[in-house]
Design an enzyme around this catalytic site. Sequence first.
Site, short mmCIF file in Angstrom:
data_model
loop_
_atom_site.label_atom_id
_atom_site.label_comp_id
_atom_site.label_asym_id
_atom_site.label_seq_id
_atom_site.Cartn_x
_atom_site.Cartn_y
_atom_site.Cartn_z
N ILE A 1 10.19 -2.41 -3.44
CA ILE A 1 8.88 -3.55 -4.09
C ILE A 1 7.69 -3.73 -3.29
O ILE A 1 6.78 -4.39 -3.68
CB ILE A 1 10.25 -5.06 -3.52
CG1 ILE A 1 9.27 -6.64 -3.43
CG2 ILE A 1 10.73 -4.96 -2.11
CD1 ILE A 1 10.15 -7.79 -3.81
N ASN A 2 8.36 -2.94 -2.71
CA ASN A 2 6.53 -2.65 -1.05
C ASN A 2 5.66 -1.71 -1.45
O ASN A 2 4.34 -1.81 -2.28
CB ASN A 2 7.34 -2.39 -0.17
CG ASN A 2 8.01 -3.45 0.75
OD1 ASN A 2 9.11 -2.33 0.74
ND2 ASN A 2 7.70 -4.31 0.88
N TYR A 3 5.85 -0.30 -2.27
CA TYR A 3 5.25 0.09 -3.30
C TYR A 3 4.85 -0.14 -4.47
O TYR A 3 3.76 -0.69 -4.46
CB TYR A 3 6.04 1.31 -3.93
CG TYR A 3 7.06 2.00 -2.63
CD1 TYR A 3 6.72 1.70 -1.53
CD2 TYR A 3 7.87 2.23 -2.56
CE1 TYR A 3 7.24 2.49 -0.36
CE2 TYR A 3 9.12 2.95 -2.03
CZ TYR A 3 8.97 2.77 -0.40
OH TYR A 3 8.89 4.01 0.34
N ASP B 1 10.58 3.53 -7.89
CA ASP B 1 11.58 4.23 -7.08
C ASP B 1 12.03 5.53 -7.87
O ASP B 1 11.28 6.69 -7.37
CB ASP B 1 13.02 3.82 -6.81
CG ASP B 1 13.37 3.21 -4.79
OD1 ASP B 1 12.07 3.40 -4.28
OD2 ASP B 1 13.92 2.91 -5.08
N GLY C 1 9.59 1.16 3.54
CA GLY C 1 9.17 1.11 2.47
C GLY C 1 10.09 0.94 1.73
O GLY C 1 10.88 1.57 1.88
N HIS C 2 10.03 0.09 0.34
CA HIS C 2 10.92 -0.39 -0.64
C HIS C 2 10.17 -0.43 -1.65
O HIS C 2 9.51 -0.93 -2.09
CB HIS C 2 12.12 -1.30 -0.51
CG HIS C 2 13.66 -0.53 0.85
ND1 HIS C 2 13.83 0.91 0.29
CD2 HIS C 2 13.98 -1.04 2.09
CE1 HIS C 2 14.63 1.18 1.47
NE2 HIS C 2 14.83 -0.41 2.16
#
Length: 300
Positions: free
Chosen positions: A42-44, A70, A39-40
Amino acid sequence: GVMEKLGLGPEVLLQENPRLIYARLTGFGQSGKYAKSAGHDINYLALSGVLSKLGRKGENPYAPVNLLADFAGGGVMCAMGIVTALYERTRSGKGQIIDASMVEGVAYLSSFLWKSQNLGLWNRPRGENLLDSGAPFYETYKTSDGKFVAVGAIEPQFYEQLIKGLGLDSDKLPSQLSFSDWPEMKKKFASVFAQKTQAEWCSIFDGTDACVTPVLSFDDVASHQHNKQRSSFIKNDQEEISPRPAPLLSRTPAVPSCKRDPFIGEHTEEILLEYGFTKQEISKLYSDKVIGFCKQKANL
């Protein structure tokens, strides 16, 4: 599970040193359905619920680069967990494991959104509320030179100074909190702001409490008078600008380096030598692709 595969999981290391604080920073956390999924930011942000609140009316939700999950929900919240664990250790003498999930970190960081739902701040659709671009007095506007100003005149006394600076008559305008008039008011404010340059608006609003500030580019931020007076930005020996460490401590402020950032692997060999590795051991690690080098070549 990466550290466990190396034989360096928290259980192993805490046996060696029970005072160890072992921080595990991941996107989805150490357990749960998505724990091992890629994930990145935007997903979190999406899974935290916060992304659903970000964006203008009639547009898709958007992530503000990768700062929220992040760095804020991840890095800063993890660092806070480490500091908390360090403080607790002064009492118990024991270390512990920190499970820092970016999903949970950004959700907790955004507690205000949950706690203020019944205050009327977020009861309208996305992009129609007080702080999400719905209000004409909490918005960015384009100036005649193609730059922007930011407006945050929420309180009535600040709003009155905004109206005065714009050259408008508050007696001839709708009530500040008349939601149905907000779209039309935004158009009116936009047309007025478009008549002067950013610098001209600064000359009008600087020194007032209208909460109007220039939207500074990275090129302009270090030369702005306020930032210059506080030395908020620093230059390294390559003339590259970056923010000064914050917050500023009165007794033990951070002393930033003015050298350029090191290249990845630039100091690998000297650090390993410093820690007692032999040149032969370092060569073996390099040939086994355990470590990498990036030696800066001389410019002759």
